[in-house]
Design a protein around this motif. Structure first.
Motif, PDB file in Angstrom:
ATOM      1  N   TYR A   1      44.514  49.078  47.962  1.00 14.27           N
ATOM      2  CA  TYR A   1      44.803  48.355  46.576  1.00 14.27           C
ATOM      3  C   TYR A   1      44.176  49.140  45.375  1.00 14.27           C
ATOM      4  O   TYR A   1      43.374  50.095  45.663  1.00 14.27           O
ATOM      5  CB  TYR A   1      44.004  46.940  46.757  1.00 14.27           C
TER       6      TYR A   1
ATOM      7  N   VAL B   1      42.805  48.775  41.170  1.00 14.94           N
ATOM      8  CA  VAL B   1      42.293  47.729  40.315  1.00 14.94           C
ATOM      9  C   VAL B   1      42.778  48.196  38.980  1.00 14.94           C
ATOM     10  O   VAL B   1      42.066  49.502  38.712  1.00 14.94           O
ATOM     11  CB  VAL B   1      40.866  47.340  40.430  1.00 14.94           C
TER      12      VAL B   1
ATOM     13  N   THR C   1      41.216  43.029  50.117  1.00 13.54           N
ATOM     14  CA  THR C   1      40.225  43.638  49.325  1.00 13.54           C
ATOM     15  C   THR C   1      38.663  43.559  50.132  1.00 13.54           C
ATOM     16  O   THR C   1      38.802  42.784  51.205  1.00 13.54           O
ATOM     17  CB  THR C   1      39.994  43.195  48.026  1.00 13.54           C
ATOM     18  N   LYS C   2      38.066  44.509  49.865  1.00 12.09           N
ATOM     19  CA  LYS C   2      36.744  44.299  50.508  1.00 12.09           C
ATOM     20  C   LYS C   2      35.964  43.070  50.302  1.00 12.09           C
ATOM     21  O   LYS C   2      35.413  42.314  51.514  1.00 12.09           O
ATOM     22  CB  LYS C   2      35.607  45.313  49.786  1.00 12.09           C
ATOM     23  N   GLY C   3      35.901  42.392  49.207  1.00 17.28           N
ATOM     24  CA  GLY C   3      35.449  41.183  48.957  1.00 17.28           C
ATOM     25  C   GLY C   3      33.865  41.200  48.673  1.00 17.28           C
ATOM     26  O   GLY C   3      33.267  42.314  48.985  1.00 17.28           O
ATOM     27  N   HIS C   4      33.269  40.293  47.654  1.00 17.84           N
ATOM     28  CA  HIS C   4      31.941  40.476  47.357  1.00 17.84           C
ATOM     29  C   HIS C   4      31.600  39.123  46.678  1.00 17.84           C
ATOM     30  O   HIS C   4      32.355  38.194  46.442  1.00 17.84           O
ATOM     31  CB  HIS C   4      32.034  41.608  46.102  1.00 17.84           C
TER      32      HIS C   4
ATOM     33  N   HIS D   1      34.310  35.939  47.453  1.00 25.02           N
ATOM     34  CA  HIS D   1      35.599  36.049  47.271  1.00 25.02           C
ATOM     35  C   HIS D   1      36.406  37.262  47.664  1.00 25.02           C
ATOM     36  O   HIS D   1      36.043  38.424  47.427  1.00 25.02           O
ATOM     37  CB  HIS D   1      36.286  35.674  45.875  1.00 25.02           C
TER      38      HIS D   1
ATOM     39  N   PHE E   1      47.402  40.226  41.091  1.00 24.03           N
ATOM     40  CA  PHE E   1      46.938  39.001  40.258  1.00 24.03           C
ATOM     41  C   PHE E   1      45.909  39.539  39.158  1.00 24.03           C
ATOM     42  O   PHE E   1      45.430  40.679  39.214  1.00 24.03           O
ATOM     43  CB  PHE E   1      45.796  38.024  41.347  1.00 24.03           C
TER      44      PHE E   1
ATOM     45  N   THR F   1      42.831  39.120  36.628  1.00 20.79           N
ATOM     46  CA  THR F   1      41.380  38.318  36.908  1.00 20.79           C
ATOM     47  C   THR F   1      40.348  38.275  35.545  1.00 20.79           C
ATOM     48  O   THR F   1      40.888  39.383  34.783  1.00 20.79           O
ATOM     49  CB  THR F   1      40.626  38.780  37.892  1.00 20.79           C
TER      50      THR F   1
ATOM     51  N   TYR G   1      36.365  37.591  34.343  1.00 23.00           N
ATOM     52  CA  TYR G   1      35.079  37.087  34.913  1.00 23.00           C
ATOM     53  C   TYR G   1      34.146  37.822  33.904  1.00 23.00           C
ATOM     54  O   TYR G   1      34.387  38.686  33.164  1.00 23.00           O
ATOM     55  CB  TYR G   1      34.737  37.538  36.216  1.00 23.00           C
TER      56      TYR G   1
ATOM     57  N   HIS H   1      28.784  43.352  41.155  1.00 23.91           N
ATOM     58  CA  HIS H   1      29.320  43.176  42.442  1.00 23.91           C
ATOM     59  C   HIS H   1      28.264  43.333  43.492  1.00 23.91           C
ATOM     60  O   HIS H   1      28.017  44.492  43.426  1.00 23.91           O
ATOM     61  CB  HIS H   1      30.840  44.105  42.725  1.00 23.91           C
TER      62      HIS H   1
ATOM     63  N   TYR I   1      28.442  44.014  47.413  1.00 25.02           N
ATOM     64  CA  TYR I   1      29.473  44.360  48.620  1.00 25.02           C
ATOM     65  C   TYR I   1      28.730  44.068  49.775  1.00 25.02           C
ATOM     66  O   TYR I   1      29.238  44.003  50.981  1.00 25.02           O
ATOM     67  CB  TYR I   1      30.012  45.506  48.386  1.00 25.02           C
TER      68      TYR I   1
END
Ligand code: PAN
Ligand code: ZN
Length: 191
Positions: free
Chosen positions: A55, A57, A88-91, A139, A151, A153, A155, A161, A163
């Motif tokens: 991915y 960003v 994604t990795k997610g965090h 997420h 998508f 985003t 924030y 972040h 991880y």
């Protein structure tokens, strides 16, 4: 007033998921995601045969301070590691009480969310779907389609972040392809 930033205008390309212009670009490869997929051997073999960008960003540059809003798009390419879709990795956010909004722009996917108390929630994403990720929910997004999943985003710019906890625990559920269909299963390696 001195020190006040000028407004920014950007355009989301709804086909490619790109945000134009962007100042920051992050590209994550499978080799950056060791230990995050269920099938370690499948991951190793893809990485050894040339790696793959999972991915990207595309982000506008704003001061990373309270009051500002980071806004960006994420484009997840289609693919799988074994049966598990590219994700994604997610965090968690470093400031855990910071929330986030996702807007589906192209393709299909899931947002999987979890709290530290063990609650889990999934929202199915497609163009137009808005997912509100409240404070305290980690997420990750998953591309369940044959093409890109993109998508937009927004924030709080001071969120940060984290991880590390996800690298340790993973998420309670996985989205795998079973009989050609995305299927939500328990993660046998959770915690
Ligand atoms: C998103 C994510 C982006 C990439 O902008 O940062 O989709 O995912 P990872 O950060 O988990 O690699 C976001 O949730 N920002 O807070
Ligand atoms: Zn986030």
């Amino acid at each position: 007033m001195e020190g006040i930033m000028d407004p920014l205008e950007s355009v989301i390309d709804f086909k490619s998921g790109l945000l134009k212009p962007f100042e920051n670009k992050v590209a994550r490869k499978l080799s950056d995601m060791q230990g995050m997929y269920l099938d370690d051997k499948a991951l190793e073999s893809i990485v050894n045969s040339g790696d793959d960008v999972v991915y990207k960003v595309f982000e506008r540059k704003v001061p990373l301070e309270e009051g500002h809003l980071v806004h960006s798009t994420t484009v997840i390419y289609p693919g799988k590691v074994g049966e598990e879709y590219y994700m994604t990795k997610g965090h968690f956010h470093t400031k855990e009480d910071r929330s986030e909004l996702y807007l589906g722009v192209q393709g299909e996917g899931y947002v999987i969310m979890q709290t530290k108390e063990g609650k889990v929630s999934l929202i199915r994403m497609k163009p137009g779907v808005v997912a509100y990720i409240p404070p305290y929910w980690a997420h990750r997004t998953i591309n369940i389609g044959k093409n890109i999943f993109a998508f937009f985003t927004v924030y709080p710019a001071d969120a940060g972040h984290n991880y590390g906890s996800i690298e340790e625990t993973g998420f309670p559920k996985l989205v795998l392809e079973k009989d050609g269909r995305p299927t939500i299963v328990d993660n046998p390696n959770y915690r």
